[in-house]
Design a protein around this motif. Structure first.
Motif, mmCIF file in Angstrom:
data_model
loop_
_atom_site.group_PDB
_atom_site.id
_atom_site.type_symbol
_atom_site.label_atom_id
_atom_site.label_comp_id
_atom_site.label_asym_id
_atom_site.label_seq_id
_atom_site.Cartn_x
_atom_site.Cartn_y
_atom_site.Cartn_z
ATOM 1 N N ASN A 1 2.016 3.275 1.852
ATOM 2 C CA ASN A 1 3.097 4.232 2.138
ATOM 3 C C ASN A 1 4.452 3.559 2.369
ATOM 4 O OD1 ASN A 1 3.779 5.760 5.312
ATOM 5 N ND2 ASN A 1 3.233 3.630 5.112
ATOM 6 N N HIS A 2 4.556 2.287 1.970
ATOM 7 C CA HIS A 2 5.814 1.568 2.146
ATOM 8 C C HIS A 2 6.620 1.425 0.859
ATOM 9 C CE1 HIS A 2 4.798 -0.661 6.172
ATOM 10 N NE2 HIS A 2 5.109 0.608 6.340
ATOM 11 N N GLU B 1 9.349 1.059 -6.270
ATOM 12 C CA GLU B 1 8.529 0.931 -7.474
ATOM 13 C C GLU B 1 7.221 1.671 -7.260
ATOM 14 O OE1 GLU B 1 7.531 -3.267 -8.065
ATOM 15 O OE2 GLU B 1 7.783 -3.540 -5.904
ATOM 16 N N THR B 2 6.501 1.888 -8.338
ATOM 17 C CA THR B 2 5.233 2.606 -8.251
ATOM 18 C C THR B 2 4.131 1.688 -7.727
ATOM 19 O OG1 THR B 2 4.515 2.018 -10.484
ATOM 20 C CG2 THR B 2 5.900 4.004 -10.255
ATOM 21 N N HIS B 3 3.051 2.322 -7.269
ATOM 22 C CA HIS B 3 1.898 1.548 -6.827
ATOM 23 C C HIS B 3 1.354 0.695 -7.968
ATOM 24 C CE1 HIS B 3 2.099 4.847 -3.885
ATOM 25 N NE2 HIS B 3 1.567 3.991 -3.044
ATOM 26 N N GLU B 4 1.312 1.254 -9.144
ATOM 27 C CA GLU B 4 0.777 0.519 -10.293
ATOM 28 C C GLU B 4 1.637 -0.699 -10.626
ATOM 29 O OE1 GLU B 4 -0.844 4.559 -10.208
ATOM 30 O OE2 GLU B 4 1.222 3.782 -10.143
ATOM 31 N N ASP C 1 5.856 10.915 1.444
ATOM 32 C CA ASP C 1 6.542 11.828 0.530
ATOM 33 C C ASP C 1 7.358 11.107 -0.535
ATOM 34 O OD1 ASP C 1 8.536 10.772 2.110
ATOM 35 O OD2 ASP C 1 9.188 12.700 2.961
ATOM 36 N N PHE C 2 7.220 9.788 -0.643
ATOM 37 C CA PHE C 2 7.971 8.926 -1.559
ATOM 38 C C PHE C 2 9.444 8.786 -1.172
ATOM 39 C CE2 PHE C 2 4.922 10.010 -5.332
ATOM 40 C CZ PHE C 2 3.908 9.309 -4.697
ATOM 41 N N VAL C 3 9.825 9.351 -0.013
ATOM 42 C CA VAL C 3 11.203 9.233 0.478
ATOM 43 C C VAL C 3 11.283 8.180 1.578
ATOM 44 C CG1 VAL C 3 13.120 10.441 1.595
ATOM 45 C CG2 VAL C 3 11.721 11.620 -0.121
ATOM 46 N N GLY D 1 0.141 13.799 1.630
ATOM 47 C CA GLY D 1 1.392 13.553 0.931
ATOM 48 C C GLY D 1 1.256 13.559 -0.575
ATOM 49 N N LYS D 2 1.997 12.664 -1.235
ATOM 50 C CA LYS D 2 2.119 12.708 -2.692
ATOM 51 C C LYS D 2 1.351 11.612 -3.443
ATOM 52 C CE LYS D 2 6.625 15.019 -2.947
ATOM 53 N NZ LYS D 2 7.998 14.946 -3.526
#
Length: 266
Positions: free
Chosen positions: A177-178, A182-185, A204-206, A216-217
């Motif tokens: 969640n940090h 960039e994306t997790h991938e 929430d990606f924010v 969350g997302k």
């Protein structure tokens, strides 16, 4: 199967009964957190108290989280403050070794870090990671630098690779969640070989939220499949808290794992 763990900070008031409930729910491991908002004496006492509760419930402590905050910032440009921080981190590592915990999680900085000072602070932090990584290894401990959000150092894969010298100075902790840049991938493509433990929570990606996975997302089935495909076999350590895991509701260990098992099949 990855062991399922819970942070020692999950319970507002830790007790043997709380951790027995976590064990019944299906948690197998824990991460022992040294509270950052205490003076050093009480901090060690509180860590010992929670350690006793966790062990009494039959969970294994696979990792410990060293203290973090403005007083323990290994990237500080103030030489004396930085040396004090490193001395305290070494005292904590000594205690972790005495308790035979083989993995220590480290924050490479506090914040804010301004763009005008970022390069200098990164170099300072890298030196500190090298020093603490060597000290940890001398005690039989693996040091794992955590990727962090916002302006903290280590807020993207490039900085994590620099701070750890591609895993040579220290390994990595992946906090789901940090990631804000960039994306997790993308992060896993670059850093998966050096990740030795995780912190699982949703957001929430924010900004970081430390919600329970599923609130969350994050695409949990997809990202868990991806990290496993990258070869990760360590613990899934849930770093969320009973009063924050579900906005507006109290959460229990059983609720976390019931939701988890509905999303992830081992």
């Amino acid at each position: 199967m990855n062991p399922l763990g819970l942070t020692s900070k999950f319970f507002v008031e830790s007790s043997e009964a709380c951790w027995a409930d976590a064990r019944v729910a299906g948690f197998e491991t824990a991460e022992l957190v040294f509270p950052p908002d205490m003076q050093s004496g009480p901090m060690f006492e509180e860590a010992e108290r929670r350690r006793a509760h966790i062990l009494s419930a039959g969970l294994r402590i696979l990792s410990a989280h060293t203290p973090f905050g403005p007083a323990t910032d290994p990237s500080s440009a103030n030489t004396e403050q930085r040396r004090q921080a490193i001395r305290l981190e070494k005292r904590v590592l000594d205690q972790i070794a005495e308790w035979k915990i083989g993995l220590a999680v480290l924050h490479a900085s506090f914040e804010p870090v301004g763009e005008d000072e970022r390069a200098v602070r990164l170099a300072i932090a890298r030196d500190a990671v090298g020093e603490l990584g060597d000290y940890a290894r001398s005690l039989g401990i693996t040091l794992a630098v955590e990727e962090l959000p916002r302006t903290c150092l280590g807020n993207c894969s490039d900085e994590m690779l620099y701070l750890t010298d591609h895993g040579r100075l220290a390994k990595m902790t992946f906090d789901f969640n940090h990631l804000l840049r960039e994306t997790h991938e993308h992060f896993l493509d670059a850093c998966a070989p050096y990740i030795v433990t995780t912190h699982l929570s949703d957001y929430d990606f924010v900004d970081e939220k430390h919600w329970m996975p599923g609130v969350g997302k994050v695409d949990w089935p997809g990202v868990i499949r991806y990290i496993r495909e990258k070869g990760y076999t360590g613990q899934f350590l849930f770093e969320t808290y009973e009063q924050r895991a579900i906005p507006g509701r109290h959460c229990t260990p059983a609720m976390i794992l019931e939701t988890w098992r509905s999303m992830i099949s081992d």
